[in-house]
Design a protein around this motif. Structure first.
Motif, PDB file in Angstrom:
ATOM      1  N   LEU A 120      -7.020  43.543 -18.797  1.00  0.00           N
ATOM      2  CA  LEU A 120      -6.224  42.966 -19.525  1.00  0.00           C
ATOM      3  C   LEU A 120      -5.609  43.874 -20.419  1.00  0.00           C
ATOM      4  N   HIS A 121      -6.433  44.714 -21.182  1.00  0.00           N
ATOM      5  CA  HIS A 121      -5.783  45.467 -21.929  1.00  0.00           C
ATOM      6  C   HIS A 121      -4.890  46.829 -21.408  1.00  0.00           C
ATOM      7  N   GLY A 122      -5.475  47.416 -20.631  1.00  0.00           N
ATOM      8  CA  GLY A 122      -3.918  47.730 -19.631  1.00  0.00           C
ATOM      9  C   GLY A 122      -2.932  47.356 -19.489  1.00  0.00           C
ATOM     10  N   LEU A 123      -2.856  46.500 -18.859  1.00  0.00           N
ATOM     11  CA  LEU A 123      -1.511  45.301 -19.050  1.00  0.00           C
ATOM     12  C   LEU A 123      -0.697  44.937 -19.667  1.00  0.00           C
ATOM     13  N   GLY A 124      -1.259  44.803 -20.696  1.00  0.00           N
ATOM     14  CA  GLY A 124      -0.686  45.144 -22.402  1.00  0.00           C
ATOM     15  C   GLY A 124      -0.100  45.932 -22.440  1.00  0.00           C
ATOM     16  N   SER A 125      -0.498  46.960 -22.691  1.00  0.00           N
ATOM     17  CA  SER A 125      -0.750  47.959 -23.003  1.00  0.00           C
ATOM     18  C   SER A 125       1.569  47.993 -22.808  1.00  0.00           C
ATOM     19  N   HIS A 126       2.414  48.985 -23.724  1.00  0.00           N
ATOM     20  CA  HIS A 126       3.222  48.972 -23.984  1.00  0.00           C
ATOM     21  C   HIS A 126       3.709  50.701 -22.700  1.00  0.00           C
ATOM     22  N   SER A 127       2.534  51.096 -22.189  1.00  0.00           N
ATOM     23  CA  SER A 127       2.800  51.690 -21.821  1.00  0.00           C
ATOM     24  C   SER A 127       3.465  51.531 -20.403  1.00  0.00           C
ATOM     25  N   ALA A 128       4.418  52.446 -19.440  1.00  0.00           N
ATOM     26  CA  ALA A 128       4.079  51.148 -18.391  1.00  0.00           C
ATOM     27  C   ALA A 128       3.143  52.324 -17.411  1.00  0.00           C
ATOM     28  N   ALA A 129       2.726  53.687 -17.873  1.00  0.00           N
ATOM     29  CA  ALA A 129       2.068  54.473 -17.231  1.00  0.00           C
ATOM     30  C   ALA A 129       0.445  54.583 -17.631  1.00  0.00           C
ATOM     31  N   ARG A 130      -0.104  53.866 -18.445  1.00  0.00           N
ATOM     32  CA  ARG A 130      -0.430  53.007 -19.039  1.00  0.00           C
ATOM     33  C   ARG A 130      -1.237  52.121 -17.877  1.00  0.00           C
ATOM     34  N   ARG A 131      -0.123  50.785 -17.996  1.00  0.00           N
ATOM     35  CA  ARG A 131      -0.119  49.738 -16.478  1.00  0.00           C
ATOM     36  C   ARG A 131      -0.564  49.904 -15.411  1.00  0.00           C
ATOM     37  N   GLN A 132       0.345  50.776 -15.110  1.00  0.00           N
ATOM     38  CA  GLN A 132      -0.193  51.011 -13.460  1.00  0.00           C
ATOM     39  C   GLN A 132      -1.226  52.185 -13.475  1.00  0.00           C
ATOM     40  N   GLN A 133      -1.689  53.277 -14.169  1.00  0.00           N
ATOM     41  CA  GLN A 133      -2.998  53.310 -14.468  1.00  0.00           C
ATOM     42  C   GLN A 133      -4.229  52.099 -14.200  1.00  0.00           C
ATOM     43  N   ALA A 134      -3.848  50.772 -15.224  1.00  0.00           N
ATOM     44  CA  ALA A 134      -4.814  50.067 -15.368  1.00  0.00           C
ATOM     45  C   ALA A 134      -5.278  49.457 -13.475  1.00  0.00           C
ATOM     46  N   VAL A 135      -4.283  49.066 -12.980  1.00  0.00           N
ATOM     47  CA  VAL A 135      -4.345  48.361 -11.877  1.00  0.00           C
ATOM     48  C   VAL A 135      -4.684  49.384 -10.695  1.00  0.00           C
ATOM     49  N   LEU A 136      -4.953  50.345 -10.804  1.00  0.00           N
ATOM     50  CA  LEU A 136      -4.871  50.862  -9.519  1.00  0.00           C
ATOM     51  C   LEU A 136      -6.431  52.246  -9.759  1.00  0.00           C
ATOM     52  N   ALA A 137      -6.836  52.093 -11.183  1.00  0.00           N
ATOM     53  CA  ALA A 137      -8.326  52.618 -11.238  1.00  0.00           C
ATOM     54  C   ALA A 137      -8.848  52.034 -10.777  1.00  0.00           C
ATOM     55  N   PRO A 138     -10.185  52.156 -10.108  1.00  0.00           N
ATOM     56  CA  PRO A 138     -10.906  52.152  -9.012  1.00  0.00           C
ATOM     57  C   PRO A 138     -11.688  50.858  -9.676  1.00  0.00           C
ATOM     58  N   ALA A 139     -12.323  49.928  -8.849  1.00  0.00           N
ATOM     59  CA  ALA A 139     -12.575  48.581  -9.400  1.00  0.00           C
ATOM     60  C   ALA A 139     -13.979  48.431  -9.431  1.00  0.00           C
ATOM     61  N   GLU A 140     -14.467  49.051  -8.843  1.00  0.00           N
ATOM     62  CA  GLU A 140     -16.195  49.443  -9.370  1.00  0.00           C
ATOM     63  C   GLU A 140     -16.783  47.551  -8.763  1.00  0.00           C
ATOM     64  N   ASP A 141     -16.591  47.782  -7.532  1.00  0.00           N
ATOM     65  CA  ASP A 141     -16.895  46.565  -6.919  1.00  0.00           C
ATOM     66  C   ASP A 141     -16.737  45.004  -8.190  1.00  0.00           C
TER      67      ASP A 141
END
Length: 343
Positions: A120-141
């Motif tokens: 949620l914090h990542g998706l709320g970032s002003h940085s597009a790269a940060r938002r994309q990283q938050a989505v694609l980060a390992p989900a850890e099950d």
């Protein structure tokens, strides 16, 4: 009236009344012989005025000014209170939505809760790269709520992040269609276009139904995306819009290929051919449109378009005639495979 009685009748504690006195906000008019505070009816009315203004969110300093400054006008102060209250409500609404999203994930432990909060914090970032990283980060099950991803799809304007969100949404499972469909009521055409791209990647009857409804959207791009997705699913309701896409472009090549696939059904082959020929008749002077339609005819199965292409080989438009001639030669040289024998 003494302070204890005032406290009982007003509901304001004696301690708070003493504090009001120390600030000069509500000073008792008199004192008893023993030195106790004694409040007059006017003092008590002022106490109620103070409490009423506190209930509106005014600070004690603002209340003192409002009550004592005869030239005070409340409009600006009330307007500021409204703005601050709206901001507070928006923050609380965001918090409520976050809590609902966490709850929807049915986390089994704090690690899962923290992962969702991190997203949620990542998706709320002003940085597009940060938002994309938050989505694609390992989900850890950790199961990410599809509704959370769908909500982000509706608001994401960066194409790379939007693509990552659609990828994650298609793999998340759960029911995201309902949240996406709510975006189709938006007056913002960009939101509706995002919905179409996301629905196109979701399987199931609910997504297909939503795409079918979108064929009636006022925006040509929304209709085109819906038709392309439906055509890929074999839904013949998309045929008129696919023909329109061939005429108008873009995506005319993709639309033509889908029409060719749908025309494998003999019940639709003649309808699609008639639709293409009708558009050729309607666009006698637009060379670009006639070229796109001629190319689409080449996608028809077997030789059902051969006669029409032979006629176009004699078209007054030299570019159309040359293209049609080349396509006729290709059809006549096509090997006698299974598709050819069907026709």
């Amino acid at each position: 009236m003494l302070i204890g009685e005032v406290a009982r009748r007003s509901g304001v504690s004696a301690r708070m009344l003493r504090y009001y006195d120390s600030l000069g906000l509500v000073r008792p008019t008199g004192r008893t012989v023993g030195g106790y505070r004694e409040y007059s009816p006017e003092d008590i009315r002022r106490i109620f005025h103070v409490e009423g203004l506190r209930a509106l969110g005014l600070s004690l300093n603002q209340i003192g000014r409002a009550l004592d400054d005869v030239g005070f006008t409340p409009s600006a102060l009330v307007g500021d209170l409204i703005r601050k209250t709206e901001e507070r409500l928006n923050r609380e609404q965001e918090l409520l939505e976050r809590l609902r999203m966490v709850d929807a994930a049915e986390p089994f432990g704090w690690q899962e809760v923290l992962r969702i909060i991190e997203l949620l914090h990542g998706l709320g970032s002003h940085s597009a790269a940060r938002r994309q990283q938050a989505v694609l980060a390992p989900a850890e099950d950790v199961s990410v709520p599809a509704e959370l991803l769908a909500e982000a799809v509706l608001t994401e304007s960066d194409p790379n992040v939007a693509g990552a969100l659609r990828w994650a949404l298609a793999r998340a499972g759960g029911d995201a269609v309902a949240r996406l469909v709510s975006g189709m009521g938006s007056a913002d055409v960009d939101v509706r276009r995002r919905v179409m791209l996301a629905l196109a990647e979701l399987p199931g009857d609910a997504a297909t139904a939503a795409l079918t409804d979108a064929l009636g959207d006022a925006d040509a791009t929304v209709r085109r995306h819906a038709a392309l997705a439906l055509g890929a699913r074999g839904v013949t309701r998309a045929v008129p819009e696919l023909v329109g896409t061939v005429v108008e472009g873009p995506n005319d090549i993709e639309a033509a290929e889908l029409l060719g696939t749908l025309a494998l059904d003999p019940k639709w082959a003649d309808r699609i051919m008639r639709a293409l020929v009708d558009e050729l008749t309607a666009h006698t002077t637009d060379s670009a449109v006639r070229i796109r339609l001629t190319q689409a005819l080449a996608e028809m199965p077997g030789t059902i378009a051969l006669d029409t292409l032979e006629q176009l080989a004699r078209d007054d438009d030299r570019a159309v005639a040359l293209l049609a001639s080349a396509l006729v030669e290709t059809l006549e040289e096509r090997p006698d495979d299974e598709l050819w024998r069907r026709w």
